[in-house]
Design a protein around this motif. Structure first.
Motif, PDB file in Angstrom:
ATOM      1  N   ARG A  39     -40.648  39.622   1.281  1.00  0.00           N
ATOM      2  CA  ARG A  39     -40.523  38.906   2.551  1.00  0.00           C
ATOM      3  C   ARG A  39     -39.455  39.571   3.430  1.00  0.00           C
ATOM      4  N   ASN A  63     -28.436  31.424  -2.546  1.00  0.00           N
ATOM      5  CA  ASN A  63     -29.812  31.063  -2.927  1.00  0.00           C
ATOM      6  C   ASN A  63     -30.847  32.074  -2.427  1.00  0.00           C
ATOM      7  N   TYR A  64     -30.533  32.721  -1.295  1.00  0.00           N
ATOM      8  CA  TYR A  64     -31.369  33.808  -0.778  1.00  0.00           C
ATOM      9  C   TYR A  64     -30.427  34.956  -0.447  1.00  0.00           C
ATOM     10  N   GLU A 123     -31.602  36.079   3.253  1.00  0.00           N
ATOM     11  CA  GLU A 123     -30.865  35.421   4.335  1.00  0.00           C
ATOM     12  C   GLU A 123     -29.734  36.296   4.857  1.00  0.00           C
ATOM     13  N   ARG A 179     -32.542  25.182  -1.987  1.00  0.00           N
ATOM     14  CA  ARG A 179     -32.954  25.766  -0.703  1.00  0.00           C
ATOM     15  C   ARG A 179     -32.367  24.890   0.382  1.00  0.00           C
ATOM     16  N   CYS A 180     -31.887  25.512   1.454  1.00  0.00           N
ATOM     17  CA  CYS A 180     -31.330  24.673   2.512  1.00  0.00           C
ATOM     18  C   CYS A 180     -32.433  23.788   3.080  1.00  0.00           C
ATOM     19  N   THR A 181     -33.672  24.261   3.015  1.00  0.00           N
ATOM     20  CA  THR A 181     -34.790  23.493   3.559  1.00  0.00           C
ATOM     21  C   THR A 181     -35.394  22.510   2.542  1.00  0.00           C
ATOM     22  N   GLN A 211     -39.817  23.792   5.292  1.00  0.00           N
ATOM     23  CA  GLN A 211     -39.645  25.212   4.972  1.00  0.00           C
ATOM     24  C   GLN A 211     -39.217  25.992   6.203  1.00  0.00           C
ATOM     25  N   ARG A 212     -38.712  27.177   5.943  1.00  0.00           N
ATOM     26  CA  ARG A 212     -38.260  28.027   7.038  1.00  0.00           C
ATOM     27  C   ARG A 212     -39.430  28.769   7.686  1.00  0.00           C
ATOM     28  N   GLY A 213     -40.334  29.269   6.869  1.00  0.00           N
ATOM     29  CA  GLY A 213     -41.394  30.127   7.354  1.00  0.00           C
ATOM     30  C   GLY A 213     -42.445  29.388   8.154  1.00  0.00           C
ATOM     31  N   PHE A 246     -35.913  28.742  13.591  1.00  0.00           N
ATOM     32  CA  PHE A 246     -35.268  28.110  12.450  1.00  0.00           C
ATOM     33  C   PHE A 246     -33.856  27.757  12.876  1.00  0.00           C
TER      34      PHE A 246
HETATM   35  O1  G3H Z   1     -32.166  28.147   2.026  1.00  0.00           O
HETATM   36  C1  G3H Z   1     -32.713  28.181   3.115  1.00  0.00           C
HETATM   37  C2  G3H Z   1     -33.855  29.101   3.330  1.00  0.00           C
HETATM   38  O2  G3H Z   1     -33.848  29.677   4.601  1.00  0.00           O
HETATM   39  C3  G3H Z   1     -35.129  28.398   3.117  1.00  0.00           C
HETATM   40  O3  G3H Z   1     -36.192  29.202   3.281  1.00  0.00           O
HETATM   41  O4  G3H Z   1     -37.882  27.394   3.338  1.00  0.00           O
HETATM   42  O5  G3H Z   1     -38.547  29.761   3.060  1.00  0.00           O
HETATM   43  O6  G3H Z   1     -37.396  28.562   1.203  1.00  0.00           O
HETATM   44  P1  G3H Z   1     -37.591  28.695   2.678  1.00  0.00           P
END
Ligand code: G3H
Length: 542
Positions: free
Chosen positions: A142, A189-190, A194, A320-322, A478-480, A486
């Motif tokens: 990604r 976490n990323y 990120e 995940r923040c999301t 989700q972020r995507g 975002f």
């Molecule tokens: O931790 C925050 C991420 O930006 C979440 O991304 O929703 O693709 O897992 P994601």
């Protein structure tokens, strides 16, 4: 084979049971840093990295010794900043004055060098932060895709900027210019994705960068250092490692950081911002905390809601923040939803990151399992029940997901971001209760609504879009896709990231304007025709 949550069993492997494709040794390449175009070993002290993955030895399962990284002093961190400042040259350096076209070439040269170390980075992601093999591959791929999208978006931006505007007797060209030196700090976490979603746009817009990997997820950047050194002019990318108070404090206090790109906790972001002596000069791009709620309406398709909420709440152990961090279920369906959700969680598999089909894996933060237990104990004392078999079991670095029902939203787990595998389910009587909870929340990133009645959904959508920045219908948060904006409100974010927004937040519009007189038109035409300026130009990037 991974073990289901509902029947906890020992899952840590003996060394000889680890499959070949997942094996690692002590990673001795971690104690290197990149400053001024040179990758070099650090002579000073190092921080040992212990993997969250335990390996069974004669003393039972113990965290695997994975490697070490440099613990820099303040002086060493400031040397990285000096290199970035010199490369920027107060806007006159080679990189900030380079044409967009040439900068794209440098980034394009980086991509194959990055891809060459994919296997190494993926292994380190698994061992350093406990991310599953599939998700580690996804994170890497990604990120590469994000770089390609960024290049395309910049070409598009440049094409629209390659025209002159004629307005009220003026002729002008407007382009985006860099801001200066950017401090990039990503989350654990990323740690790759990120960090790169700020680092890459910051770079391509002509800024120079100092980047500090997160506390967990440091080693996986080491294989990329040479790729940076080989792809960009010296000083354009520099790294710092170590304790925040020792390395990032002096960087911010120097006043020489122009942009802070930070993804992490709201508390740390506030400290960093306040350390800067000239707050009006500092631009901030922040991705902070979230407490995303799912709302289950009376007419929701419960099979779909359970599936999406399990994914949303527990992918990568809820880190995940999301992630969905609280679920409000209408009391007419709450018992049914909670039972089905708990059953689905019971079927998740717990194991090591490389195991086929594994969903719950070891947590990188050492004190996390105990902290999650405290949240759960407090929720139970507040009237909730732990409703899933095996939930809340701790085995070293593993925490078996806990489902709390009926949870009280006033307890800590209903208020703060747990960032881990604990899901409170709160029954509610009427939608305004959920809206009031969102209004009172100190954060506001996303929400997920599950239901089928357009009128009822709309009654939630309209107030919620003013509390959060994305409302998901019948799907998890989700972020995507990465081309979507975002961002978040309150303590969730500052600035907006998406492939194209990120190019904007790391740059500023500059204008060259002249009264549209004949002599001025002649001068501008000559500058363009003779390609004298990189700014005043109508070149079209294909
Ligand atoms: O931790 C925050 C991420 O930006 C979440 O991304 O929703 O693709 O897992 P994601």
């Amino acid at each position: 084979m991974p073990t289901p949550v509902a029947s906890p069993a020992p899952v840590f492997p003996e060394a000889d049971r680890i499959p070949e494709h997942a094996r690692v040794g002590f990673y001795d390449q971690g104690a290197r840093y990149l400053i001024n175009g040179r990758v070099q070993p650090l002579a000073g002290s190092c921080q040992e990295v212990l993997s969250p993955v335990c390996v069974v030895g004669k003393d039972g399962p113990t965290p695997f010794r994975l490697g070490h990284y440099p613990l820099m002093t303040s002086a060493e961190a400031l040397a990285a900043l000096d290199a970035a400042c010199e490369a920027y040259g107060k806007g006159c350096g080679e990189w900030p004055t380079m044409s967009v076209h040439e900068r794209i070439h440098h980034l394009e040269a980086f991509i194959p060098r990055m891809q060459a170390v994919r296997d190494e980075v993926v292994r380190l992601l698994m061992w350093e932060i406990g991310k599953t093999f599939g998700d580690s591959c996804k994170e890497f791929d990604r990120t590469v895709e994000y770089i390609h999208y960024t290049i395309e978006a910049l070409k598009e931006l440049d094409r629209t900027s390659s025209r002159f505007a004629v307005e009220q007797g003026f002729v002008a060209q407007v382009r985006r210019s860099p801001l200066g030196v950017v401090l990039c700090m990503g989350p654990y976490n990323y740690p790759l994705n990120e960090t790169f979603t700020t680092l890459i746009p910051a770079l391509i817009m002509g800024n120079t960068v100092v980047f500090k990997p997160p506390r967990y997820g440091v080693l996986l950047h080491a294989p990329l250092l040479q790729a940076f050194a080989d792809s960009f002019p010296p000083g354009v990318v520099n790294t710092v490692y170590g304790r925040g108070s020792v390395v990032t404090g002096p960087l911010m206090e120097s006043g020489r950081i122009d942009v802070l790109a930070f993804i992490g906790s709201a508390e740390v972001a506030a400290v960093l911002k306040h350390q800067h002596p000239r707050p009006n000069r500092l631009r901030c791009v922040l991705g902070l905390e979230a407490k995303n709620a799912a709302v289950i309406l009376p007419d929701a398709d419960l099979d779909l809601a359970v599936k999406e909420c399990v994914l949303g709440a527990l992918s990568y152990n809820g880190q995940r923040c999301t992630a969905i961090k609280i679920i409000f279920a209408h009391r007419s369906v709450a018992d049914d939803f909670a039972r089905r959700f708990a059953e689905a969680v019971g079927r998740l598999s717990v194991g090591m990151p490389w195991e086929e089909g594994v969903q719950i894996t070891p947590l990188p933060e050492e004190k996390k399992p105990q902290w999650l237990k405290e949240l759960v104990d407090e929720a139970v004392a507040g009237g909730a029940r732990l409703i899933n078999a095996g939930g809340g079991t701790i085995d070293k670095t593993l925490y078996y997901p806990a489902v709390l029902y009926p949870a009280d939203p006033r307890t800590r787990v209903g208020q703060i971001e747990q960032f881990g595998p604990v899901t409170p389910i709160v029954p509610y009587a009427d939608e305004p209760e959920v809206i009031q909870w969102a209004i009172a929340s100190p954060v506001g990133q996303q929400a997920a609504l599950f239901g089928n009645d357009p009128a009822r959904l709309s009654r939630l959508i309209d107030p919620l879009v003013n509390q959060v920045c994305r409302v998901n219908l019948n799907s998890q948060c989700q972020r995507g896709p990465d081309k979507f904006p975002f961002t978040g409100r309150k303590d969730s974010a500052e600035g907006t990231l998406s492939v194209s927004d990120a190019l904007r937040v790391f740059s500023i519009r500059s204008v060259v304007a002249a009264k549209s007189t004949e002599p001025n038109q002649r001068i501008i035409a000559q500058i363009v025709a003779e390609r004298r300026s990189k700014f005043l130009s109508t070149d079209f990037i294909f």
